[in-house]
Write a protein that holds these residues in place. Structure first.
Motif, short mmCIF file in Angstrom:
data_model
loop_
_atom_site.label_atom_id
_atom_site.label_comp_id
_atom_site.label_asym_id
_atom_site.label_seq_id
_atom_site.Cartn_x
_atom_site.Cartn_y
_atom_site.Cartn_z
N ASP A 142 0.92 -1.33 -0.13
CA ASP A 142 0.16 0.11 -0.13
C ASP A 142 0.83 1.49 -0.16
N ASN A 143 1.99 1.12 0.74
CA ASN A 143 3.11 2.29 0.47
C ASN A 143 3.40 2.67 -0.74
N LEU A 144 3.69 1.61 -1.55
CA LEU A 144 4.21 1.79 -2.60
C LEU A 144 3.30 2.40 -3.88
N ILE A 145 1.96 2.07 -3.62
CA ILE A 145 0.74 2.50 -4.51
C ILE A 145 0.84 4.08 -4.02
N ASN A 146 0.56 4.14 -2.84
CA ASN A 146 0.43 5.54 -2.33
C ASN A 146 1.47 6.49 -2.83
N LEU A 147 2.70 5.90 -2.78
CA LEU A 147 3.84 6.60 -3.39
C LEU A 147 3.72 7.12 -4.78
N LEU A 148 3.48 6.05 -5.64
CA LEU A 148 3.16 6.16 -6.99
C LEU A 148 2.16 7.03 -7.28
N LYS A 149 1.10 7.05 -6.53
CA LYS A 149 -0.17 8.06 -6.78
C LYS A 149 0.52 9.42 -6.47
N GLU A 150 1.30 9.53 -5.37
CA GLU A 150 1.55 10.99 -5.11
C GLU A 150 2.86 11.47 -6.21
N PHE A 151 3.48 10.82 -6.60
CA PHE A 151 4.30 11.23 -7.74
C PHE A 151 3.97 11.13 -9.04
N GLN A 152 2.54 10.68 -9.31
CA GLN A 152 2.15 10.29 -10.50
C GLN A 152 2.44 11.40 -11.65
N PRO A 153 2.06 12.56 -11.41
CA PRO A 153 2.09 13.65 -12.42
C PRO A 153 3.67 13.74 -13.02
N TYR A 154 4.50 13.65 -11.79
CA TYR A 154 5.96 13.78 -12.25
C TYR A 154 6.38 12.42 -13.06
N ILE A 155 5.84 11.48 -12.81
CA ILE A 155 6.31 9.95 -13.49
C ILE A 155 5.67 10.27 -14.97
N ILE A 156 4.29 10.49 -15.06
CA ILE A 156 3.79 10.81 -16.53
C ILE A 156 4.74 11.90 -17.20
N LEU A 157 5.15 12.94 -16.57
CA LEU A 157 5.96 14.03 -17.44
C LEU A 157 6.95 13.34 -17.45
N GLY A 158 7.64 12.53 -16.71
CA GLY A 158 9.22 11.92 -17.19
C GLY A 158 8.99 11.06 -18.27
N ILE A 159 7.93 10.15 -18.29
CA ILE A 159 7.70 9.19 -19.28
C ILE A 159 7.31 9.87 -20.51
N SER A 160 6.54 11.00 -20.55
CA SER A 160 6.26 11.68 -21.97
C SER A 160 7.38 12.54 -22.36
N LEU A 161 8.40 12.91 -21.80
CA LEU A 161 9.57 13.39 -21.97
C LEU A 161 10.44 12.34 -22.60
N ILE A 162 10.66 11.26 -22.30
CA ILE A 162 11.54 10.04 -22.74
C ILE A 162 10.60 9.72 -24.18
N VAL A 163 9.38 9.81 -24.23
CA VAL A 163 8.79 9.36 -25.62
C VAL A 163 9.00 10.28 -26.51
N ILE A 164 9.07 11.60 -26.11
CA ILE A 164 9.18 12.54 -26.89
C ILE A 164 10.74 12.44 -27.58
N ILE A 165 11.61 12.29 -26.50
CA ILE A 165 13.06 12.10 -26.97
C ILE A 165 13.07 11.01 -27.92
N LEU A 166 12.53 9.98 -27.76
CA LEU A 166 12.57 8.79 -28.59
C LEU A 166 12.10 9.00 -30.02
N ILE A 167 10.95 9.61 -29.99
CA ILE A 167 10.27 10.09 -31.24
C ILE A 167 11.35 10.84 -32.23
N ILE A 168 11.86 11.77 -31.52
CA ILE A 168 13.12 12.64 -32.21
C ILE A 168 14.32 11.88 -32.71
#
Length: 166
Positions: free
Chosen positions: A2-28
């Motif tokens: 439960d701690n891990l899931i709460n931690l992921l929910k708390e940093f979810q916007p940052y994780i999505i932003l980081g993955i989006s940035l990696i996807v953009i770099i991969l597309i380039i």
């Protein structure tokens, strides 16, 4: 867990932003790679133009054979040039002519001397003496710029002029 899931929910916007940035770099990177592949394909097609089901080794061997033939032709041309150059040295290359009055009682400069020499100053001097009653033409051989016979003033002049033209 439960701690891990709460931690992921708390940093979810940052994780999505980081993955989006990696996807953009991969597309380039994919776009750059596709462009490089396109350039490589153009170079390959240009390199392989005119090759109909031949392998590259046969093509290169054919070009090397052509290069050998051109080299042999070049050597043949150089030999022919040297032969012609040697033959030309024996041809008349230096000439000189003077007209003069041989006798005081003859009106015009109808007498002449002509020097015809090759590159080595070998040749002939032809002199024509015109008189009222007769005309005489004679030749004197020249070997390396020197005559075995005595030369008149006019003959020496044309000889010197012809030698100096070289």
């Amino acid at each position: 867990m439960d701690n891990l899931i709460n931690l992921l929910k708390e940093f979810q916007p940052y994780i999505i932003l980081g993955i989006s940035l990696i996807v953009i770099i991969l597309i380039i990177i994919i776009i750059i790679l596709l462009k490089s592949m396109s350039n490589l394909e153009k170079r390959y097609r240009k390199f392989m133009r005119g090759v109909n089901n031949k392998n590259l080794e046969e093509l290169i061997v054919g070009y090397l054979d052509k290069i050998d033939k051109v080299k042999q032709d070049s050597e043949n041309i150089a030999a022919a040039y040297n032969e012609l150059d040697n033959r030309i040295k024996g041809c008349i290359q230096k000439t000189s002519m003077v007209r003069f009055r041989a006798f005081d009682d003859v009106g015009s400069d109808l007498s002449f001397s002509i020097a015809l020499l090759d590159d080595n100053n070998n040749g002939v001097i032809i002199t024509g003496i015109y008189g009222r009653n007769e005309s005489t033409t004679y030749a004197k051989p020249i070997d390396k710029g020197i005559s075995r016979y005595d030369l008149s003033e006019e003959e020496q002049q044309v000889l010197d002029d012809a030698i100096n033209k070289g």
